[in-house]
Write a protein that holds these residues in place. Sequence first.
Motif, mmCIF file in Angstrom:
data_model
loop_
_atom_site.group_PDB
_atom_site.id
_atom_site.type_symbol
_atom_site.label_atom_id
_atom_site.label_comp_id
_atom_site.label_asym_id
_atom_site.label_seq_id
_atom_site.Cartn_x
_atom_site.Cartn_y
_atom_site.Cartn_z
ATOM 1 N N LYS A 66 -67.909 -33.320 17.538
ATOM 2 C CA LYS A 66 -66.578 -33.886 17.318
ATOM 3 C C LYS A 66 -65.941 -33.255 16.076
ATOM 4 C CE LYS A 66 -67.466 -38.355 19.534
ATOM 5 N NZ LYS A 66 -67.457 -39.840 19.356
ATOM 6 N N SER A 67 -64.715 -33.670 15.771
ATOM 7 C CA SER A 67 -63.982 -33.123 14.622
ATOM 8 C C SER A 67 -63.706 -34.234 13.618
ATOM 9 C CB SER A 67 -62.670 -32.505 15.095
ATOM 10 O OG SER A 67 -61.929 -31.990 14.006
ATOM 11 N N TYR A 68 -64.102 -34.002 12.357
ATOM 12 C CA TYR A 68 -63.942 -34.997 11.303
ATOM 13 C C TYR A 68 -63.226 -34.398 10.090
ATOM 14 C CZ TYR A 68 -67.803 -37.340 13.798
ATOM 15 O OH TYR A 68 -68.608 -37.930 14.735
ATOM 16 N N PRO A 69 -62.366 -35.175 9.434
ATOM 17 C CA PRO A 69 -61.856 -34.738 8.132
ATOM 18 C C PRO A 69 -62.980 -34.829 7.100
ATOM 19 C CG PRO A 69 -61.150 -36.975 8.569
ATOM 20 C CD PRO A 69 -61.857 -36.499 9.813
ATOM 21 N N ALA A 70 -62.860 -34.075 6.032
ATOM 22 C CA ALA A 70 -63.919 -34.047 5.013
ATOM 23 C C ALA A 70 -63.327 -34.246 3.622
ATOM 24 C CB ALA A 70 -64.678 -32.724 5.070
ATOM 25 N N ILE A 71 -64.162 -34.736 2.718
ATOM 26 C CA ILE A 71 -63.754 -34.932 1.326
ATOM 27 C C ILE A 71 -64.877 -34.463 0.411
ATOM 28 C CG2 ILE A 71 -63.088 -36.592 -0.459
ATOM 29 C CD1 ILE A 71 -61.972 -38.370 1.755
ATOM 30 N N VAL A 72 -64.530 -33.639 -0.571
ATOM 31 C CA VAL A 72 -65.498 -33.239 -1.593
ATOM 32 C C VAL A 72 -65.298 -34.154 -2.799
ATOM 33 C CG1 VAL A 72 -65.489 -30.859 -0.769
ATOM 34 C CG2 VAL A 72 -63.983 -31.488 -2.651
ATOM 35 N N VAL A 73 -66.396 -34.592 -3.409
ATOM 36 C CA VAL A 73 -66.332 -35.572 -4.496
ATOM 37 C C VAL A 73 -66.946 -34.966 -5.763
ATOM 38 C CG1 VAL A 73 -66.928 -37.901 -5.231
ATOM 39 C CG2 VAL A 73 -66.549 -37.420 -2.794
ATOM 40 N N ALA A 74 -66.164 -34.889 -6.819
ATOM 41 C CA ALA A 74 -66.620 -34.303 -8.087
ATOM 42 C C ALA A 74 -67.004 -35.400 -9.066
ATOM 43 C CB ALA A 74 -65.518 -33.430 -8.685
ATOM 44 N N GLU A 89 -58.630 -30.047 7.467
ATOM 45 C CA GLU A 89 -58.442 -31.400 6.940
ATOM 46 C C GLU A 89 -59.501 -31.692 5.884
ATOM 47 O OE1 GLU A 89 -58.407 -34.117 10.255
ATOM 48 O OE2 GLU A 89 -56.234 -33.907 10.460
ATOM 49 N N ILE A 90 -59.364 -31.038 4.749
ATOM 50 C CA ILE A 90 -60.301 -31.227 3.640
ATOM 51 C C ILE A 90 -59.544 -31.769 2.433
ATOM 52 C CG2 ILE A 90 -61.890 -30.110 2.031
ATOM 53 C CD1 ILE A 90 -62.548 -28.108 4.206
ATOM 54 N N GLY A 91 -60.025 -32.875 1.908
ATOM 55 C CA GLY A 91 -59.448 -33.458 0.704
ATOM 56 C C GLY A 91 -60.447 -33.409 -0.438
ATOM 57 N N ALA A 92 -59.982 -33.755 -1.630
ATOM 58 C CA ALA A 92 -60.852 -33.723 -2.808
ATOM 59 C C ALA A 92 -60.621 -34.977 -3.641
ATOM 60 C CB ALA A 92 -60.579 -32.482 -3.644
ATOM 61 N N LEU A 93 -61.715 -35.582 -4.067
ATOM 62 C CA LEU A 93 -61.680 -36.739 -4.955
ATOM 63 C C LEU A 93 -62.417 -36.382 -6.239
ATOM 64 C CD1 LEU A 93 -61.373 -39.748 -5.732
ATOM 65 C CD2 LEU A 93 -63.465 -40.198 -4.442
ATOM 66 N N GLY A 94 -61.769 -36.567 -7.380
ATOM 67 C CA GLY A 94 -62.404 -36.297 -8.662
ATOM 68 C C GLY A 94 -62.454 -37.548 -9.509
ATOM 69 N N ILE A 95 -63.583 -37.773 -10.159
ATOM 70 C CA ILE A 95 -63.774 -38.988 -10.945
ATOM 71 C C ILE A 95 -63.904 -38.620 -12.419
ATOM 72 C CG2 ILE A 95 -65.207 -41.051 -11.253
ATOM 73 C CD1 ILE A 95 -66.247 -40.391 -8.320
ATOM 74 N N CYS A 96 -63.122 -39.284 -13.266
ATOM 75 C CA CYS A 96 -63.145 -39.063 -14.716
ATOM 76 C C CYS A 96 -62.948 -37.569 -15.013
ATOM 77 C CB CYS A 96 -64.443 -39.601 -15.303
ATOM 78 S SG CYS A 96 -64.400 -39.800 -17.095
ATOM 79 N N GLY A 97 -63.902 -36.927 -15.698
ATOM 80 C CA GLY A 97 -63.766 -35.501 -15.976
ATOM 81 C C GLY A 97 -63.639 -34.683 -14.702
ATOM 82 N N GLY A 98 -64.345 -35.117 -13.649
ATOM 83 C CA GLY A 98 -64.232 -34.440 -12.373
ATOM 84 C C GLY A 98 -62.830 -34.509 -11.805
ATOM 85 N N GLY A 99 -62.051 -35.503 -12.218
ATOM 86 C CA GLY A 99 -60.669 -35.610 -11.775
ATOM 87 C C GLY A 99 -59.811 -34.480 -12.310
ATOM 88 N N GLY A 100 -59.942 -34.209 -13.604
ATOM 89 C CA GLY A 100 -59.189 -33.101 -14.185
ATOM 90 C C GLY A 100 -59.579 -31.771 -13.569
ATOM 91 N N TYR A 101 -60.886 -31.572 -13.377
ATOM 92 C CA TYR A 101 -61.355 -30.328 -12.782
ATOM 93 C C TYR A 101 -60.893 -30.193 -11.330
ATOM 94 C CZ TYR A 101 -64.502 -30.268 -16.827
ATOM 95 O OH TYR A 101 -65.021 -30.274 -18.096
ATOM 96 N N THR A 102 -60.803 -31.326 -10.621
ATOM 97 C CA THR A 102 -60.361 -31.288 -9.233
ATOM 98 C C THR A 102 -58.916 -30.820 -9.132
ATOM 99 O OG1 THR A 102 -61.919 -32.983 -8.503
ATOM 100 C CG2 THR A 102 -59.934 -32.714 -7.185
#
Length: 261
Positions: free
Chosen positions: A73-81, A151-164
């Motif tokens: 099947k086909s799924y959207p994806a998210i990378v998490v920093a 369909e690829i998204g990115a989620l960054g948390i704290c410092g990972g947010g700035g880098y994202t």
Amino acid sequence: MKKLLCAALVGALMTTYSAVAADFSKKPYGPVYDNAITENVVGKVNIHPVSYTVDGIRVAANVYTPSGYDPKKSYPAIVVAHPNGGVKEQVAGLFAEKLAGMGYITVAADARYQGASGGEPRHTDKPANRIEDINGMVDYIRTYPGVNANEIGALGICGGGGYTLGAAQKDPRIKAVATISMFNSGRVRRNGFQDSQVDTIQQRLAQAAEARTFEKEGDVRLVGAMNITDEQAKKLPFALYRDGFFIDVLRNPVCFNVLSA
């Protein structure tokens, strides 16, 4: 994709902040948050430890697949920093798991030089490296079975947010971006926390340039060792650093590479 990602993040936020740290000794996959996956069960969100390389350095990551995952099947994806000083088994993995529960294929990876990933010297956190790590997650996840590379998204948390945000600026494969408690590492390294060191920007740039010269000669210069007394810690001007010292640094003193400036 943008609307879907935002809706997913709202749902993840509502269910995530109630989670607490748990006994990780009984968690074979490493995640330390409460109710983390301890075994892969057919029909539920599953975790898949993987590895790949970025610029020749091995990266350790966890891929989360949604309930009823079918690679055809086909799924959207998210990378998490993960945050500065964090690893994939902590908050990044928690959000990756929650988002997988909403139908996304997600990946959380340890930054190179940190966690279970390779690279020397250890505990190095250079913005350029962290940004490339996020682009590297995109490189990997876009070819994972079932991922829709459009369909690829990115989620960054704290410092990972700035880098994202830095990663997304140069990578049009990232179609949507979201951050949580974003920490703008570039601004903080340049201006100081809460713009407290604006008057010394040129001095610190000179120190960073000097550090680059020494590093090329094999002499890595480290600054910021939090080897201070309790009384000195109490006088730190910012609650974020002061509280962080008492929570973590007393147990595990750290240094920062001066090149982060």
